[in-house]
Design an enzyme around this catalytic site. Structure first.
Site, short mmCIF file in Angstrom:
data_model
loop_
_atom_site.label_atom_id
_atom_site.label_comp_id
_atom_site.label_asym_id
_atom_site.label_seq_id
_atom_site.Cartn_x
_atom_site.Cartn_y
_atom_site.Cartn_z
N TYR A 147 10.45 4.69 1.63
CA TYR A 147 11.38 3.74 2.23
C TYR A 147 12.82 3.95 1.74
CZ TYR A 147 7.78 1.05 4.59
OH TYR A 147 6.79 0.65 5.45
N ASP B 240 0.81 -1.23 0.00
CA ASP B 240 0.00 0.00 0.00
C ASP B 240 0.85 1.28 0.00
OD1 ASP B 240 1.07 0.11 2.50
OD2 ASP B 240 -0.83 0.12 3.58
#
Ligand code: G6P
Ligand code: MN
Length: 451
Positions: free
Chosen positions: A268, A173
């Site tokens: 990330y 997601d």
């Protein structure tokens, strides 16, 4: 035409995400009709705690959907048409270890990135394959497993190697959460965004963001230069990713893009591109696992208790992109909608200069036969090199798991860009072997005492 309703099983029924996913299903019953929802977990106590909350969410919308809670695989999967998988092997207790062990050695401690993600991969590959086998044994032969289980990149690679023909679609997601924030910045609905993206899971870049054909990257760059990928009302636009550590993460898009303004990075990438900064600004004794246990998990358990005692269900879970996205993907699989979504797929030439069989994250049309990746073409040398290194780290970790090889695990840790040296890699790996005795396959050394 009326659609015949599906039996859906949720593997990892005791997850904090289950009520939110079920709520997302309930608001989409017309698109994705259901006759039964089954929760399956190996932790009966945890699942039984959460199940009444889930049942209440269902009953608020439907009197007819059958609800089953089980720890028995046959009961869970018999004749099922869809399985949503969200297993967390070792639960938050082991997530805490994944985060804290590397931090003790001054290295990024994270659920899916760096040594933490590699450790989590070593725990998850084989149980995921077991789950696939159980589903194949009992479920409808055309059943799809839509998999959120992390670390998704490593899980996807493990499944590709061990069960290449399994009907599993691996999803995440994070891109869609980033898109929701972009939509908030641009003041449009996230479904109005049309994006291009390439990378691996939790390691990629948006290369174009269009609204009605108009390129919005310049406007987003301007916003990100000031605020990161965040609007003032982050909590409103993003109920899940709004804890302090997530706010920090969205802000970090700013320094990442100040250095490389061309594309918008997956959040990330902060762990790979500024690892020392991340470590310096993190409390090694109170990590994200603690934040989640003291926040999302506690709120849900308290809501379950309150509901049991008073019959009133407090709004303790969120219906965000996480739930919405998995339902979107399932609809597209179920009805051959051929919607374009960012998912994790075998490359098959989509990114021209990455290996054909790499598990990449790119846009794909989601058909009833599975995802059809959309061609990305060539990518710049900088991004390609980062991706190749990360891919090698993840693939070696999968090989370490399958072969029980200590050396390959050490290579995987050493190649990971979050890890500064082989000395760090070895110390962390050895501590992790200790902490994961219950979960990891045995890792054997090929050369013992020099022989
Ligand atoms: C994102 C990622 C997931 C990850 C989650 C962690 O949604 O896509 O892969 O598990 O963040 O969120 P948490 O709130 O548990 O830190
Ligand atoms: Mn993810």
């Amino acid at each position: 035409m009326t659609k015949s309703p599906f039996i859906l099983s949720i593997a990892g029924g005791g997850s904090t995400y289950t009520p939110g996913i079920v709520k997302s299903l309930m608001v989409r019953l017309e698109d994705f009709p259901l006759s039964e929802i089954r929760l399956y977990d190996i932790d009966q106590e945890r699942q039984d705690t959460i199940a009444p909350v889930v049942e209440k969410v269902i009953r608020d919308h439907s009197d007819t959907i059958k609800f089953t809670v089980t720890t028995d695989a046959k009961t869970a999967f018999d004749g099922a048409h869809f399985v949503f998988a969200q297993m967390r092997v070792g639960q938050y207790k082991m997530r805490e270890q994944d985060e804290k062990i590397p931090l003790r050695h001054g290295v990024v401690g994270q659920e899916t990135c760096g040594p933490g993600g590699l450790a989590y991969g070593l725990r998850t590959i084989l149980p995921m394959v077991e789950l696939i086998d159980l589903v194949e044994e009992y479920a409808s032969p055309k059943a799809w497993i839509v998999n959120y289980s992390n670390p998704a990149a490593i899980v996807a690679e493990g499944v590709r190697r061990l069960r290449p023909n399994a009907r599993v679609l691996n999803i995440c997601d994070m891109p869609v959460a980033a898109m929701r924030n972009m939509a908030a910045v641009l003041n449009v609905d996230r479904h109005d965004l049309d994006v291009d993206y390439f990378g691996l899971n939790h390691f990629g870049w948006f290369t174009s963001v269009r609204v009605k054909g108009e390129e919005k990257l310049p406007e987003l760059r301007e916003h990100i230069a000031k605020f990161g990928l965040l609007t003032e009302d982050a909590a409103q636009t993003d109920p899940q990713h709004s804890d302090p550590s997530w706010v920090k993460t969205w802000r970090h898009i700013q320094p990442l893009m100040e250095a490389f303004p061309e594309y918008i990075p997956n959040p990330y990438l902060q762990y790979y591109l500024m690892p020392n900064y991340i470590v310096e600004h993190q409390d090694p004794d109170y990590t994200r696992a603690n934040e989640v246990m003291d926040g999302r998990e506690k709120r849900l358990f308290e809501a379950a208790r309150e509901y049991k005692e008073t019959g009133i269900l407090p709004d303790a879970f969120h219906v965000g992109v996480h739930g919405a996205f998995i339902v979107d993907v399932a609809c597209s699989l179920a009805f051959d909608l051929r919607q374009r979504h960012l998912v994790i797929v075998e490359n098959k030439g989509a990114i021209a200069d990455l290996p054909y069989d790499a598990m990449v994250e790119v846009p794909a049309y989601i058909t009833s036969h599975g995802p059809e990746p959309i061609r990305v073409g060539d990518i710049p040398r900088f991004h390609r090199t980062l991706l190749e290194q990360q891919l090698a780290s993840e693939q070696l970790l999968v090989e370490a798991t399958l072969e029980g090889s200590y050396e390959k695990a050490l290579e995987a840790f050493t190649l990971n860009k979050t890890v500064p040296s082989v000395i760090h890699a070895k110390k962390i790996l050895d501590d992790m072997i200790e902490a994961n005795r219950e979960y990891w396959p045995e890792l054997r050394k090929a050369y013992v005492n020099g022989k």
